[in-house]
Design an enzyme around this catalytic site. Structure first.
Site, short mmCIF file in Angstrom:
data_model
loop_
_atom_site.label_atom_id
_atom_site.label_comp_id
_atom_site.label_asym_id
_atom_site.label_seq_id
_atom_site.Cartn_x
_atom_site.Cartn_y
_atom_site.Cartn_z
N ARG A 43 0.78 -1.37 -0.05
CA ARG A 43 -0.05 -0.02 0.11
C ARG A 43 0.84 1.23 -0.04
O ARG A 43 1.92 1.35 0.64
CB ARG A 43 -0.98 0.00 1.39
CG ARG A 43 -1.92 -1.17 0.97
CD ARG A 43 -2.98 -1.28 2.05
NE ARG A 43 -3.80 -0.44 2.02
CZ ARG A 43 -4.99 0.18 2.77
NH1 ARG A 43 -5.09 -0.74 3.83
NH2 ARG A 43 -5.93 1.05 2.71
N SER B 169 -8.41 11.88 1.29
CA SER B 169 -8.08 10.71 2.22
C SER B 169 -8.05 11.06 3.49
O SER B 169 -7.10 12.02 4.06
CB SER B 169 -6.80 10.02 1.65
OG SER B 169 -6.01 9.34 2.63
N ASP C 22 -15.40 2.44 1.54
CA ASP C 22 -15.29 1.21 2.19
C ASP C 22 -16.59 0.22 1.91
O ASP C 22 -16.52 -0.87 1.97
CB ASP C 22 -15.07 1.29 3.52
CG ASP C 22 -13.66 1.84 4.02
OD1 ASP C 22 -12.90 1.80 3.00
OD2 ASP C 22 -13.49 2.27 5.00
C1 S3P Z 1 -9.99 5.42 7.14
C2 S3P Z 1 -10.02 6.12 5.98
C3 S3P Z 1 -10.09 5.50 4.71
C4 S3P Z 1 -10.73 4.22 4.64
C5 S3P Z 1 -10.36 3.61 5.87
C6 S3P Z 1 -10.29 3.97 7.18
C7 S3P Z 1 -9.44 6.11 8.49
O1 S3P Z 1 -8.93 5.44 3.93
O2 S3P Z 1 -10.96 3.59 3.48
O3 S3P Z 1 -10.81 2.10 6.09
O4 S3P Z 1 -9.80 5.53 9.37
O5 S3P Z 1 -9.17 7.43 8.32
P1 S3P Z 1 -8.27 6.73 3.12
O6 S3P Z 1 -7.87 7.85 4.04
O7 S3P Z 1 -7.01 5.81 2.87
O8 S3P Z 1 -9.27 6.83 2.14
#
Ligand code: S3P
Length: 428
Positions: free
Chosen positions: A123, A168, A316
């Site tokens: 990732r 994000s 998600d």
């Molecule tokens: C999250 C943010 C999201 C999500 C992940 C949890 C978080 O990811 O997909 O399951 O707790 O901040 P991204 O920030 O990469 O979009």
């Protein structure tokens, strides 16, 4: 040993369940408790593997944390209470642990090594390591700090104004956390607003921040005060049963205490647009976060387009939305969702390949997928590929498929919903 699970068609689903605590909020409660001054208590914590990885990392960083099922106590000693770990910090499968912890460690004057599982190793981390390096942290790893294992030496950092190319919450949170201990005002701007649990919980912990639609700013030199945190149920976990209730004939399911923060409710909008019967009752606000009870019952569904600002608000949920779309009349187009490629698996590939095995009319596109419904799902063998949400989506598909579905690598579900199959059994 990897386990498999068989799921069979059911005639109806009925009942009431309380889904486990929100994963995003549970991580933050532990991390913010660890850097706050005083004793933070958490109720409704998600005891899933991802959040347990956060606890284990912060214990290695010198913080005393007690955890018993969904109750957690964190004995924070302020920012300076974190200590250099004598061991590697293992984040397991958790992207949130990795990225938010990097933001915290960026300002700590010691060395840390961060490692995770095979999925984490693929990732992209440059989205946080590049801005954190700009702020002054020293970070190295494969591909110039894009992949774990990562080695980090934090220290005195300076504020930045960062325009993130992706919406994000993990990127936004990492930079804001580093900003809290940097010189000057740190601002993060994103193309669309991502989930705002960090902003809400930081406020609850006494931090001052400025927000407008797509940017957030914090001044450096701020400390956090310990709190009592009540974690709402995770709407991303509820989503599996919301979809099950909409597509399994003769069903009615109530999900209690579900978080309905507006940056997370894309799934509710999609269900309603597709024609689902969904009622929201008992709305209330605790610790700046809204929660409610959700009741869903079976209905006729129609395909829709899902794109733009809605995507970060349901990112998600796309695996389970794909199952929903196979049972809806007409075409569902999901676009602007390239981020799916860098989740626990490449979720465009895993969703499309597994649903094609079950006879769905689904095709992958560069930034999403197209699903033509309704198609009956056949049985067969599918796999989670170690991705919790793929495993749960396949289990829900099994409830409406003509023959049984055998799901491989089912233990992945423990990452976010350890009692998923108990809850399913209670509804049958
Ligand atoms: C999250 C943010 C999201 C999500 C992940 C949890 C978080 O990811 O997909 O399951 O707790 O901040 P991204 O920030 O990469 O979009």
């Amino acid at each position: 040993m990897l386990s498999t699970k068989i799921v069979k068609r059911v005639d109806r689903l009925k009942g009431e369940i309380k889904v486990p605590g929100d994963k995003s909020i549970s991580h933050r409660a532990v991390m913010f408790g660890a850097i706050a001054n005083g004793k933070t208590t958490v109720e409704g914590f998600l005891p899933g593997e991802d959040c347990l990885s956060t606890i284990s990392c912060f214990r290695k960083l010198g913080i005393e944390i007690e955890q018993e099922e969904d109750r957690v106590t964190v004995y924070g000693k302020g920012w300076d209470g974190l200590r250099e770990a004598s061991e590697i910090l293992d984040v397991g499968n958790s992207g949130t642990t990795t990225r938010l912890m990097l933001g915290i460690l960026a300002t700590r004057p010691f060395h840390s090594v961060v490692i995770g599982d095979a999925s984490i190793a693929k990732r992209p981390m440059a989205r946080v390591t590049v801005p954190l390096k700009q702020m002054g942290a020293k970070i190295d790893g494969r591909s110039e700090g894009n992949y774990t294992p990562l080695s980090l030496r934090g220290g005195q950092t300076k504020a930045i104004s960062f325009h993130s190319p992706v919406a994000s919450a993990q990127v936004k949170s990492a930079i804001l956390l580093a900003g809290l201990q940097s010189e000057g005002v740190t601002t993060v701007t994103e193309p669309h607003k991502s989930r705002d649990h960090t902003e809400r919980m930081l406020k609850a912990f006494g931090v001052q921040l400025q927000e407008d639609e797509t940017s957030v700013s914090v001044s450096g030199g701020q400390s956090l005060q310990a709190q009592h945190v009540v974690v709402p149920g995770d709407i991303s976990s509820a989503a599996f049963f919301l979809v099950a209730g909409a597509i399994v004939p003769n069903s009615e399911i109530t999900l209690l205490n579900v978080g309905i923060n507006p940056t997370r409710t894309g799934i509710i909008e999609v269900l309603r647009k597709m024609g689902a019967k969904l009622q929201i009752t008992n709305e209330r606000v605790i610790n700046e976060e809204k929660m409610a009870d959700l009741t869903i019952s079976t209905s006729e569904l129609g395909g829709i387009e899902i794109s733009g600002e809605l995507i970060p608000r349901l990112i998600d949920e796309i695996p389970i939305i794909a199952i929903l779309a196979t049972q809806a009349n007409g075409t569902t187009l999901i676009k602007d969702a390239e981020e799916l490629k860098v989740k626990e698996t490449n979720r465009i590939d895993t969703v499309v390949s597994q649903l094609q095995k079950l006879g769905a009319n689904i095709e992958a596109t560069e930034d999403g997928m197209i699903i033509h419904g309704p198609t009956p799902l056949t049985g067969g063998q599918v796999a989670s590929f170690g991705d919790h949400r793929i495993g749960m989506a396949m289990a829900i598909a099994g409830l409406v498929s003509s023959e049984e579905i055998e799901i491989q690598e089912i233990e992945a579900i423990d990452v976010s919903y350890p009692n998923f199959f108990q809850h399913l059994a209670e509804l049958i």
